[in-house]
Write a protein that holds these residues in place. Structure first.
Motif, PDB file in Angstrom:
ATOM      1  N   TYR A  35       0.837  -1.193   0.000  1.00  0.00           N
ATOM      2  CA  TYR A  35       0.000   0.000   0.000  1.00  0.00           C
ATOM      3  C   TYR A  35       0.882   1.256   0.000  1.00  0.00           C
ATOM      4  N   THR A  36       0.279   2.390  -0.304  1.00  0.00           N
ATOM      5  CA  THR A  36       0.916   3.670  -0.058  1.00  0.00           C
ATOM      6  C   THR A  36      -0.131   4.636   0.471  1.00  0.00           C
ATOM      7  N   TYR A  37       0.339   5.709   1.123  1.00  0.00           N
ATOM      8  CA  TYR A  37      -0.574   6.704   1.682  1.00  0.00           C
ATOM      9  C   TYR A  37      -1.020   7.667   0.595  1.00  0.00           C
ATOM     10  N   VAL A  73      -4.842   5.634   3.485  1.00  0.00           N
ATOM     11  CA  VAL A  73      -6.112   5.470   2.784  1.00  0.00           C
ATOM     12  C   VAL A  73      -6.355   6.732   1.971  1.00  0.00           C
ATOM     13  N   THR A  74      -7.261   6.584   1.000  1.00  0.00           N
ATOM     14  CA  THR A  74      -7.789   7.714   0.253  1.00  0.00           C
ATOM     15  C   THR A  74      -8.932   8.337   1.052  1.00  0.00           C
ATOM     16  N   ILE A  99      -5.899  -4.012  -7.621  1.00  0.00           N
ATOM     17  CA  ILE A  99      -6.016  -2.810  -6.809  1.00  0.00           C
ATOM     18  C   ILE A  99      -7.048  -2.979  -5.692  1.00  0.00           C
ATOM     19  N   THR A 100      -6.667  -2.535  -4.494  1.00  0.00           N
ATOM     20  CA  THR A 100      -7.590  -2.387  -3.372  1.00  0.00           C
ATOM     21  C   THR A 100      -7.623  -0.913  -2.990  1.00  0.00           C
ATOM     22  N   LEU A 101      -8.808  -0.371  -2.834  1.00  0.00           N
ATOM     23  CA  LEU A 101      -8.933   1.014  -2.402  1.00  0.00           C
ATOM     24  C   LEU A 101      -9.151   1.062  -0.904  1.00  0.00           C
ATOM     25  N   GLY A 102      -8.105   1.436  -0.168  1.00  0.00           N
ATOM     26  CA  GLY A 102      -8.293   1.779   1.229  1.00  0.00           C
ATOM     27  C   GLY A 102      -8.891   3.170   1.287  1.00  0.00           C
ATOM     28  N   ILE A 103      -9.957   3.340   2.049  1.00  0.00           N
ATOM     29  CA  ILE A 103     -10.682   4.608   2.038  1.00  0.00           C
ATOM     30  C   ILE A 103     -11.129   4.967   3.442  1.00  0.00           C
ATOM     31  N   PHE A 171     -13.136  -2.374  -1.608  1.00  0.00           N
ATOM     32  CA  PHE A 171     -12.950  -1.263  -0.683  1.00  0.00           C
ATOM     33  C   PHE A 171     -12.469  -1.817   0.657  1.00  0.00           C
ATOM     34  N   ALA A 172     -11.419  -1.210   1.200  1.00  0.00           N
ATOM     35  CA  ALA A 172     -10.994  -1.486   2.569  1.00  0.00           C
ATOM     36  C   ALA A 172     -11.297  -0.226   3.365  1.00  0.00           C
TER      37      ALA A 172
END
Length: 300
Positions: A35-37, A73-74, A99-103, A171-172
């Motif tokens: 992941y990245t911020y 997360v976004t 891709i996983t979207l951490g939100i 979505f995470a």
């Protein structure tokens, strides 16, 4: 079941001066996800190099083959669902569906005022987050979306052909409060937590685990309220923000003990920060690599 091991690579390195190599190495080490911020700048790194999350992940997708990639997360602080959705379906396509979207709802950091706005109150952040996630969900699953909300709207927004991952990329959802946990239950494929921030300075690891257990139970209850099987959600612990701080990365044994205790609480994924010298994440690179290579087998 043993937890998966993932990493966080902060976007502080020029791509051709070590950035690219870190993402390749994460795949070689066998991490589940890197992941990245997704910030415009962040904390003590504000006055140094800091690159954009989505371009960085796009570049990472082109130099890796198996590694999942994502944001942690976004937030709505500087994103809009319509433009974000277009970038995400493009990134999901380029990566071949990795891709996983951490939100999350965002906070009062530098991002909160970078566009010239006043920082939102906690209630307004929660209101915006709920609207943001619901609209983004639609944008990533429907070919054309029109919708008007209090904060975010779309007018005939098209996202053809949609995500490679169906019905959309996962979505995470980062959450600790009741409204956020309900969003995770309704829209998430995973839930993300850093623990209880009130315990970071003066709490104990035991108190932290108790708080995490309570958060997990509240998520399960939120799932039950809408008739969802709570076991469908992965549970992700982003390390470095509990009273343990970086102690779990001091040795393979320390990490195995830490990860095992949190697996008992129901966590299915543990994310650790890749080392950055002269920072809060200044762990020993050799120990970090040993943990990546040796810990999963010991946790199995």
């Amino acid at each position: 079941m043993s937890p998966r091991l993932s990493t966080v690579i902060l976007p502080v390195h020029r791509w051709h001066e070590g950035g690219r190599d870190r993402w390749r190495r994460a795949e070689e080490l066998g991490f589940h996800t890197a992941y990245t911020y997704d910030h415009l700048s962040w904390r003590t790194f504000r006055d140094g190099p800091w690159f954009g999350a989505l371009p960085t992940l796009t570049a990472a997708a082109t130099v890796t083959d198996r590694l999942r990639l994502g944001t942690l997360v976004t937030s709505p602080n500087f994103r809009h669902p319509v433009t974000l959705a277009k970038e995400l379906i493009s990134l999901d396509d380029i990566s071949g569906g990795r891709i996983t979207l951490g939100i999350g709802a965002g906070g009062n950091g530098f991002d909160a005022t970078a566009l010239g706005q006043e920082a939102w109150t906690p209630r307004e952040r929660a209101d915006r987050f709920a609207e943001f996630v619901a609209l983004l969900d639609r944008l990533l699953t429907e070919d054309a979306v029109t919708g008007r909300g209090t904060y975010y709207s779309a007018e005939e927004a098209r996202n053809i052909p949609g995500c490679v991952q169906r019905p959309r990329l996962p979505f995470a959802v980062a959450a600790t409060g009741p409204r956020g946990l309900k969003l995770a239950a309704r829209h998430g494929q995973a839930w993300v937590t850093t623990g209880d921030p009130k315990l970071y300075e003066n709490g104990t690891p035991k108190e932290s685990r108790a708080a995490l257990r309570a958060q997990n139970e509240k998520l399960t209850a939120a799932c039950a309220e809408i008739g969802r099987d709570a076991s469908e959600l992965d549970r992700v612990l982003l390390t470095g923000f509990t009273p343990d701080r970086n102690a779990p990365l001091e040795s393979v044994d320390a990490f195995v003990d830490f990860a095992g205790r949190h697996a008992e609480l129901g966590f299915t994924e543990i994310a650790v920060h890749a080392p950055i010298p002269d920072s809060d994440f200044a762990t020993d690179p050799k120990v970090f690599e040993r943990i990546a290579m040796e810990a999963p087998a010991q946790l199995a």
